[in-house]
Scaffold this motif. Sequence first.
Motif, PDB file in Angstrom:
ATOM      1  N   TYR A 209      -5.605   3.197 -11.348  1.00  0.00           N
ATOM      2  CA  TYR A 209      -6.166   3.378 -12.673  1.00  0.00           C
ATOM      3  C   TYR A 209      -5.470   4.129 -13.515  1.00  0.00           C
ATOM      4  O   TYR A 209      -4.943   3.863 -14.646  1.00  0.00           O
ATOM      5  CB  TYR A 209      -7.759   3.591 -12.572  1.00  0.00           C
ATOM      6  CG  TYR A 209      -8.200   3.444 -14.127  1.00  0.00           C
ATOM      7  CD1 TYR A 209      -8.159   2.431 -14.919  1.00  0.00           C
ATOM      8  CD2 TYR A 209      -9.000   4.451 -14.562  1.00  0.00           C
ATOM      9  CE1 TYR A 209      -8.834   2.464 -16.205  1.00  0.00           C
ATOM     10  CE2 TYR A 209      -9.735   4.587 -15.894  1.00  0.00           C
ATOM     11  CZ  TYR A 209      -9.397   3.475 -16.531  1.00  0.00           C
ATOM     12  OH  TYR A 209      -9.904   3.576 -18.113  1.00  0.00           O
ATOM     13  N   SER A 212      -2.204   3.136 -14.781  1.00  0.00           N
ATOM     14  CA  SER A 212      -2.232   2.036 -15.881  1.00  0.00           C
ATOM     15  C   SER A 212      -2.573   2.665 -17.256  1.00  0.00           C
ATOM     16  O   SER A 212      -2.448   1.890 -18.328  1.00  0.00           O
ATOM     17  CB  SER A 212      -3.485   1.188 -15.491  1.00  0.00           C
ATOM     18  OG  SER A 212      -4.744   1.487 -15.634  1.00  0.00           O
ATOM     19  N   SER A 268     -11.792  -8.330 -12.456  1.00  0.00           N
ATOM     20  CA  SER A 268     -11.343  -7.305 -11.689  1.00  0.00           C
ATOM     21  C   SER A 268     -10.303  -7.288 -10.716  1.00  0.00           C
ATOM     22  O   SER A 268     -10.275  -8.246 -10.074  1.00  0.00           O
ATOM     23  CB  SER A 268     -12.508  -6.560 -10.888  1.00  0.00           C
ATOM     24  OG  SER A 268     -13.888  -6.179 -11.725  1.00  0.00           O
ATOM     25  N   THR A 269      -9.826  -6.436 -10.269  1.00  0.00           N
ATOM     26  CA  THR A 269      -8.691  -6.210  -9.366  1.00  0.00           C
ATOM     27  C   THR A 269      -8.982  -5.144  -8.285  1.00  0.00           C
ATOM     28  O   THR A 269      -9.049  -3.981  -8.891  1.00  0.00           O
ATOM     29  CB  THR A 269      -7.002  -5.918  -9.792  1.00  0.00           C
ATOM     30  OG1 THR A 269      -6.706  -7.054 -10.845  1.00  0.00           O
ATOM     31  CG2 THR A 269      -6.199  -5.956  -8.893  1.00  0.00           C
ATOM     32  N   PRO A 271      -8.577  -2.146  -5.875  1.00  0.00           N
ATOM     33  CA  PRO A 271      -7.631  -1.052  -5.932  1.00  0.00           C
ATOM     34  C   PRO A 271      -7.040  -0.765  -4.531  1.00  0.00           C
ATOM     35  O   PRO A 271      -7.171   0.198  -3.884  1.00  0.00           O
ATOM     36  CB  PRO A 271      -8.367   0.090  -6.432  1.00  0.00           C
ATOM     37  CG  PRO A 271      -9.656  -0.097  -6.074  1.00  0.00           C
ATOM     38  CD  PRO A 271     -10.157  -1.515  -6.129  1.00  0.00           C
ATOM     39  N   TRP A 274      -0.923  -1.714  -5.402  1.00  0.00           N
ATOM     40  CA  TRP A 274      -0.548  -1.825  -6.782  1.00  0.00           C
ATOM     41  C   TRP A 274       0.123  -3.079  -7.176  1.00  0.00           C
ATOM     42  O   TRP A 274       0.825  -3.808  -6.531  1.00  0.00           O
ATOM     43  CB  TRP A 274       0.546  -0.924  -7.354  1.00  0.00           C
ATOM     44  CG  TRP A 274       1.012  -0.952  -8.538  1.00  0.00           C
ATOM     45  CD1 TRP A 274       2.190  -1.585  -8.791  1.00  0.00           C
ATOM     46  CD2 TRP A 274       0.500  -0.623  -9.961  1.00  0.00           C
ATOM     47  NE1 TRP A 274       2.254  -1.685 -10.274  1.00  0.00           N
ATOM     48  CE2 TRP A 274       1.205  -1.153 -10.934  1.00  0.00           C
ATOM     49  CE3 TRP A 274      -1.026  -0.142 -10.286  1.00  0.00           C
ATOM     50  CZ2 TRP A 274       0.934  -0.908 -12.390  1.00  0.00           C
ATOM     51  CZ3 TRP A 274      -1.167   0.061 -11.517  1.00  0.00           C
ATOM     52  CH2 TRP A 274      -0.226  -0.368 -12.480  1.00  0.00           C
ATOM     53  N   MET A 278      -2.962  -4.921 -12.739  1.00  0.00           N
ATOM     54  CA  MET A 278      -3.689  -3.722 -12.854  1.00  0.00           C
ATOM     55  C   MET A 278      -3.502  -3.221 -14.408  1.00  0.00           C
ATOM     56  O   MET A 278      -4.371  -2.198 -14.641  1.00  0.00           O
ATOM     57  CB  MET A 278      -3.544  -2.696 -11.779  1.00  0.00           C
ATOM     58  CG  MET A 278      -3.979  -3.045 -10.217  1.00  0.00           C
ATOM     59  SD  MET A 278      -3.513  -1.715  -9.065  1.00  0.00           S
ATOM     60  CE  MET A 278      -4.753  -2.372  -7.900  1.00  0.00           C
ATOM     61  N   THR A 281      -6.633  -5.663 -16.110  1.00  0.00           N
ATOM     62  CA  THR A 281      -8.042  -5.886 -15.293  1.00  0.00           C
ATOM     63  C   THR A 281      -8.748  -4.702 -14.987  1.00  0.00           C
ATOM     64  O   THR A 281      -8.097  -3.506 -15.314  1.00  0.00           O
ATOM     65  CB  THR A 281      -7.762  -6.693 -13.980  1.00  0.00           C
ATOM     66  OG1 THR A 281      -6.974  -5.899 -13.205  1.00  0.00           O
ATOM     67  CG2 THR A 281      -7.350  -7.986 -14.356  1.00  0.00           C
ATOM     68  N   THR A 283     -10.042  -2.073 -12.547  1.00  0.00           N
ATOM     69  CA  THR A 283      -9.527  -1.797 -11.016  1.00  0.00           C
ATOM     70  C   THR A 283     -10.546  -0.694 -10.597  1.00  0.00           C
ATOM     71  O   THR A 283     -10.364  -0.212  -9.618  1.00  0.00           O
ATOM     72  CB  THR A 283      -8.071  -1.201 -11.285  1.00  0.00           C
ATOM     73  OG1 THR A 283      -7.991  -0.020 -11.961  1.00  0.00           O
ATOM     74  CG2 THR A 283      -7.117  -1.993 -11.701  1.00  0.00           C
ATOM     75  N   HIS A 311     -10.446  -0.864 -17.391  1.00  0.00           N
ATOM     76  CA  HIS A 311     -11.802  -0.344 -17.132  1.00  0.00           C
ATOM     77  C   HIS A 311     -12.317   0.182 -18.351  1.00  0.00           C
ATOM     78  O   HIS A 311     -13.564  -0.274 -18.849  1.00  0.00           O
ATOM     79  CB  HIS A 311     -11.872   0.395 -15.960  1.00  0.00           C
ATOM     80  CG  HIS A 311     -13.037   1.251 -15.660  1.00  0.00           C
ATOM     81  ND1 HIS A 311     -14.289   0.491 -15.576  1.00  0.00           N
ATOM     82  CD2 HIS A 311     -13.168   2.527 -15.518  1.00  0.00           C
ATOM     83  CE1 HIS A 311     -15.183   1.552 -15.153  1.00  0.00           C
ATOM     84  NE2 HIS A 311     -14.835   2.545 -15.511  1.00  0.00           N
TER      85      HIS A 311
END
Length: 366
Positions: A209, A212, A268-269, A271, A274, A278, A281, A283, A311
């Motif tokens: 996260y 990202s 959602s992905t 975590p 990678w 991401m 979405t 994570t 997120h």
Amino acid sequence: MSTPLPAPAPGPGPAPEAGWVPDVLDGFEQRTLALAPDFEGEVVATLVRRRRDAPPSADAGVDVLYVHGWTDYFFQTHLADFWEGLGVRFHALDLRKYGRSLRPHHTPGFITRLRTYDEDIEAALAEIGHGPGAGSDRRLVLMGHSTGGLVLSLWAHHRPGRADALVLNSPWLEFQTRKVGRLVLEPSIRAQAAIAPRSHLVNVDLGFYARSISARHDGAWELDAAWRPDAGWRVTPAWLAAIFSGHDRVARGLTIDIPILVLLSARSTPPVRWSEDMMRTDTVLDVVGIAARVPQLGRLTTLARIEGALHDVTLSAPAVRDVVWFEVARWFRAYVPPAAGPAPEPEPRGWRRWFSGRRQAGRRPA
């Protein structure tokens, strides 16, 4: 543990009000809120706002208090820009042992009960004129992200009538493995919390996260690595037990008495490894599990699922943020309308309407 960064030297313009000092964010100022000491010693929260060098160009008569999530702090100046564009006075709160409120002797983010944060919230509300019995003629909107969304949901449930609306940005309303996962993990977590509350659990955050969102990696945002480390902080069993208690309370249903807007990513992905997904979405949380909890918050809830959102939906790509701003502004205008002006005179009814019409018809031109 890093000591919080020193505030920059004040720029030109009037000196801050008593107790307010320039913040680490350009154009903002902060005020330290003293709280009751705990077993680790001194505890504070920190309130942040735009510098008050000049009155706002528009004032809708509304205040917003924003509360961040886990391993986080307020840095989203564009969020303040958005609210202020609606004529809202924006304030952000760094909770105890986070961000500006973190001290070298603290266990980062450590608490044993989510209701501990009630003191932080009440101190901030008192500072901005919304303390109990303050009688403010300004309306209050609360906004929370992730863990902050869970904290504010519980606060609003226990304090009906104190706020006018609630905005939840990916609120952590349910554990990632949902109720079954909580039931499996909770007994052992509570046992560890009783024996060694500040011990460290296995860290499952691989930093995806942070990758990202952080400008040090693939993201666009400048983050303080001391206040928001890439792999987060090591979770303690006492803190996680407190989160489980909060999730259980939400699962039993809350009775929040104000309009609620919940913003979630469309997907959602997990975590685990990678992937480019991401970057568009969530994570961190299971958005399907969170969405299922939304109707249990109160009687009037609005759920907006944002395609391509991260997120923290406000940290998403610019085009996605435009959708976020549109949805929040539309909801805000519907449920927190501008303060009413003088009430118009009531339209005449019955014989008074007939008499008024006769009088208008018989009125001669000037």
